[in-house]
Design a protein around this motif. Structure first.
Motif, PDB file in Angstrom:
ATOM      1  N   GLY A   1       3.467  -4.580  -7.487  1.00  0.00           N
ATOM      2  CA  GLY A   1       2.475  -3.522  -7.587  1.00  0.00           C
ATOM      3  C   GLY A   1       2.241  -2.781  -6.292  1.00  0.00           C
ATOM      4  N   GLN A   2       1.578  -1.647  -6.403  1.00  0.00           N
ATOM      5  CA  GLN A   2       1.169  -0.823  -5.269  1.00  0.00           C
ATOM      6  C   GLN A   2      -0.337  -0.583  -5.427  1.00  0.00           C
ATOM      7  OE1 GLN A   2       2.306   1.276  -7.951  1.00  0.00           O
ATOM      8  NE2 GLN A   2       3.916  -0.234  -8.034  1.00  0.00           N
ATOM      9  N   MET A   3      -1.070  -0.751  -4.348  1.00  0.00           N
ATOM     10  CA  MET A   3      -2.519  -0.559  -4.414  1.00  0.00           C
ATOM     11  C   MET A   3      -2.949   0.443  -3.354  1.00  0.00           C
ATOM     12  SD  MET A   3      -5.107  -1.138  -6.167  1.00  0.00           S
ATOM     13  CE  MET A   3      -4.441  -2.373  -7.272  1.00  0.00           C
ATOM     14  N   CYS A   4      -2.892   1.735  -3.664  1.00  0.00           N
ATOM     15  CA  CYS A   4      -2.327   2.215  -4.922  1.00  0.00           C
ATOM     16  C   CYS A   4      -1.510   3.473  -4.638  1.00  0.00           C
ATOM     17  CB  CYS A   4      -3.422   2.497  -5.933  1.00  0.00           C
ATOM     18  SG  CYS A   4      -4.547   3.836  -5.429  1.00  0.00           S
TER      19      CYS A   4
ATOM     20  N   TYR B   1       0.842  -1.192   0.000  1.00  0.00           N
ATOM     21  CA  TYR B   1       0.000   0.000   0.000  1.00  0.00           C
ATOM     22  C   TYR B   1       0.877   1.242   0.000  1.00  0.00           C
ATOM     23  CZ  TYR B   1      -3.607  -3.298   1.608  1.00  0.00           C
ATOM     24  OH  TYR B   1      -4.473  -4.352   1.732  1.00  0.00           O
ATOM     25  N   ASP B   2       0.408   2.315  -0.619  1.00  0.00           N
ATOM     26  CA  ASP B   2       1.147   3.572  -0.594  1.00  0.00           C
ATOM     27  C   ASP B   2       0.553   4.475   0.479  1.00  0.00           C
ATOM     28  OD1 ASP B   2       2.988   5.540  -1.270  1.00  0.00           O
ATOM     29  OD2 ASP B   2       1.656   6.450  -2.746  1.00  0.00           O
ATOM     30  N   HIS B   3       0.985   4.236   1.716  1.00  0.00           N
ATOM     31  CA  HIS B   3       0.521   5.050   2.836  1.00  0.00           C
ATOM     32  C   HIS B   3       1.680   5.294   3.795  1.00  0.00           C
ATOM     33  CE1 HIS B   3      -3.695   5.395   1.927  1.00  0.00           C
ATOM     34  NE2 HIS B   3      -3.743   4.114   1.622  1.00  0.00           N
TER      35      HIS B   3
ATOM     36  N   ALA C   1      -0.587   7.109  -4.485  1.00  0.00           N
ATOM     37  CA  ALA C   1      -1.349   8.362  -4.471  1.00  0.00           C
ATOM     38  C   ALA C   1      -0.617   9.376  -5.348  1.00  0.00           C
ATOM     39  CB  ALA C   1      -1.489   8.897  -3.048  1.00  0.00           C
ATOM     40  N   VAL C   2      -1.265   9.811  -6.411  1.00  0.00           N
ATOM     41  CA  VAL C   2      -0.573  10.616  -7.416  1.00  0.00           C
ATOM     42  C   VAL C   2       0.004  11.896  -6.833  1.00  0.00           C
ATOM     43  CG1 VAL C   2      -2.661  11.824  -8.191  1.00  0.00           C
ATOM     44  CG2 VAL C   2      -0.749  11.486  -9.784  1.00  0.00           C
ATOM     45  N   SER C   3      -0.646  12.473  -5.820  1.00  0.00           N
ATOM     46  CA  SER C   3      -0.188  13.759  -5.297  1.00  0.00           C
ATOM     47  C   SER C   3       0.992  13.650  -4.344  1.00  0.00           C
ATOM     48  CB  SER C   3      -1.350  14.471  -4.586  1.00  0.00           C
ATOM     49  OG  SER C   3      -2.372  14.807  -5.497  1.00  0.00           O
ATOM     50  N   TYR C   4       1.365  12.445  -3.959  1.00  0.00           N
ATOM     51  CA  TYR C   4       2.477  12.289  -3.024  1.00  0.00           C
ATOM     52  C   TYR C   4       3.836  12.478  -3.685  1.00  0.00           C
ATOM     53  CZ  TYR C   4      -0.709  10.424   0.576  1.00  0.00           C
ATOM     54  OH  TYR C   4      -1.701  10.264   1.508  1.00  0.00           O
ATOM     55  N   ARG C   5       3.887  12.411  -5.014  1.00  0.00           N
ATOM     56  CA  ARG C   5       5.145  12.566  -5.744  1.00  0.00           C
ATOM     57  C   ARG C   5       4.846  13.263  -7.060  1.00  0.00           C
ATOM     58  NH1 ARG C   5       4.007   7.865  -3.827  1.00  0.00           N
ATOM     59  NH2 ARG C   5       5.325   6.824  -2.251  1.00  0.00           N
TER      60      ARG C   5
ATOM     61  N   GLU D   1       7.636   2.580   3.446  1.00  0.00           N
ATOM     62  CA  GLU D   1       7.310   3.338   2.245  1.00  0.00           C
ATOM     63  C   GLU D   1       7.261   2.444   0.999  1.00  0.00           C
ATOM     64  OE1 GLU D   1       7.409   5.648  -1.204  1.00  0.00           O
ATOM     65  OE2 GLU D   1       9.210   4.530  -0.600  1.00  0.00           O
ATOM     66  N   ALA D   2       6.230   2.666   0.189  1.00  0.00           N
ATOM     67  CA  ALA D   2       5.892   1.738  -0.887  1.00  0.00           C
ATOM     68  C   ALA D   2       6.977   1.613  -1.959  1.00  0.00           C
ATOM     69  CB  ALA D   2       4.573   2.167  -1.541  1.00  0.00           C
ATOM     70  N   TRP D   3       7.449   2.736  -2.485  1.00  0.00           N
ATOM     71  CA  TRP D   3       8.381   2.633  -3.609  1.00  0.00           C
ATOM     72  C   TRP D   3       9.782   2.212  -3.180  1.00  0.00           C
ATOM     73  CZ3 TRP D   3       7.565   1.898  -8.532  1.00  0.00           C
ATOM     74  CH2 TRP D   3       6.263   2.132  -9.009  1.00  0.00           C
ATOM     75  N   SER D   4      10.132   2.464  -1.924  1.00  0.00           N
ATOM     76  CA  SER D   4      11.379   1.880  -1.409  1.00  0.00           C
ATOM     77  C   SER D   4      11.272   0.358  -1.398  1.00  0.00           C
ATOM     78  CB  SER D   4      11.664   2.388   0.009  1.00  0.00           C
ATOM     79  OG  SER D   4      11.751   3.790   0.042  1.00  0.00           O
ATOM     80  N   LEU D   5      10.096  -0.136  -0.975  1.00  0.00           N
ATOM     81  CA  LEU D   5       9.873  -1.584  -0.984  1.00  0.00           C
ATOM     82  C   LEU D   5       9.841  -2.131  -2.405  1.00  0.00           C
ATOM     83  CD1 LEU D   5       7.205  -1.982   1.841  1.00  0.00           C
ATOM     84  CD2 LEU D   5       9.637  -2.575   1.933  1.00  0.00           C
ATOM     85  N   MET D   6       9.270  -1.371  -3.340  1.00  0.00           N
ATOM     86  CA  MET D   6       9.272  -1.821  -4.736  1.00  0.00           C
ATOM     87  C   MET D   6      10.693  -2.089  -5.219  1.00  0.00           C
ATOM     88  SD  MET D   6       6.192  -2.051  -6.229  1.00  0.00           S
ATOM     89  CE  MET D   6       5.950  -3.069  -4.755  1.00  0.00           C
TER      90      MET D   6
END
Length: 330
Positions: A80-83, A46-48, A85-89, A62-67
């Protein structure tokens, strides 16, 4: 039916009691376990930033570090990330991050993306909390930037919410047509229209009646914008607790209630687990779950993503699901 599974990252209080220094090994070993077999097509996070259902001091990784970490430590499963959040980056920056992770993984990234909803973490991190219309406007423009960057290696957009000028995203993702885009959310006027325009996958309600209704709305949007409804894979998320008997299912639910009780109190923990888990189509005995998922499959559900709250502590429920549910539906 295709299957993905969430790796516990703390957001749903699913690493409680595990020392922070030991949490990455737990996540890595689970990811590698799912990677080693053939039951799971994908793993998800999750991206939270703050835990749910209430913010706590417990870990949320953090989601993308885990990715990136999973990209380097697995070899088969898609990521994948579900989901996101477009505004976080900034979307141009996000396009660069995702392209890099795609290269590390050998072309296995999925982009789950949505408008974002968790107001507490938005405000805590200084993002404000704009109205839903603005958040969805950012989603539309952000997806345009991602698609352009991945397909051409550059992105330019003079939008209402984002302005990028000749942003270079090289190297591009390894995947020939760019990273697949999952639009998450069931908003009927905006979100599903954005999905109709851009999505390879959607992700919305797992309730059969609501799933059928959202599918009809998506079909209408596809007709209006001129895209192929049948080319969009529809997915849903399920909280999953599996037991050989109904008694065992109740015992497992009680364990989850006990984990939430220190944070919510006994009554609220019981109510929360009932709402989130006890009513899920993927909570029950294998036969019960197969029957329920078969119904939703008949409505067009092609991809199920499972969250097992026990995963960091006990994989026996996952093993039962792999043994008796997946073969009946795959």
């Amino acid at each position: 039916m295709r299957f993905g599974i969430f790796v516990p990252q703390g957001w749903r209080l699913d690493l409680v009691g595990i020392e922070p220094a030991d949490q990455w090994p737990v996540m890595r070993e689970l990811a590698q376990r799912f990677d080693a077999g053939s039951d799971w097509e994908s793993i998800w996070v999750y991206d939270h930033f703050h835990t749910t259902p209430v913010p706590t001091d417990e870990a949320t990784h953090e989601a993308w570090s885990l990715m990136a970490a999973f990209a380097a430590t697995t070899s088969r499963v898609r990521l994948g990330q579900m989901c996101t959040a477009v505004s976080y980056r900034n979307p141009a920056y996000l396009a660069k991050v995702a392209a890099t992770v795609d290269l590390i993984s050998g072309g296995r990234v999925e982009m789950g993306i949505g408008g974002g909803w968790y107001e507490h973490e938005w405000r805590a991190y200084g993002y404000g909390f704009p109205p839903a219309g603005e958040r969805l406007g950012r989603l539309d423009e952000g997806v345009q930037i991602l698609r352009q960057a991945w397909k051409t290696g550059r992105a330019t957009l003079d939008g209402k919410h984002y302005q990028v000028e000749d942003a270079i995203v090289h190297p591009r993702p390894l995947q020939e047509n760019g990273i697949p885009i999952w639009i998450a959310g069931g908003g009927e006027k905006r979100t599903l229209r954005i999905a109709a325009k851009y999505a390879d996958y959607t992700n919305f309600s797992a309730d059969p009646e609501e799933f059928a209704h959202k599918s009809d709305i998506l079909r209408r949007h596809c007709a209006e914008v001129g895209t192929d409804f049948s080319a969009i894979t529809r997915s849903a998320n399920f909280n999953a607790i599996v037991g050989a008997t109904e008694t065992e299912v109740q015992q497992r639910l009680s364990t989850v209630i006990d984990r939430f009780t220190p944070f919510l109190g006994a009554d609220e923990a019981k109510a929360y687990v009932h709402e989130e888990f006890a009513t899920s189509a993927a909570v029950g005995t294998p036969d019960q779950i197969v029957e329920r998922l078969t119904e939703i499959k008949s409505l067009g559900l092609a991809y199920s993503i499972l969250n097992f709250p026990e995963a960091a502590y006990d994989t026996s429920g996952i093993e039962l699901f792999e043994r008796e549910v997946i073969p009946a539906l795959a």
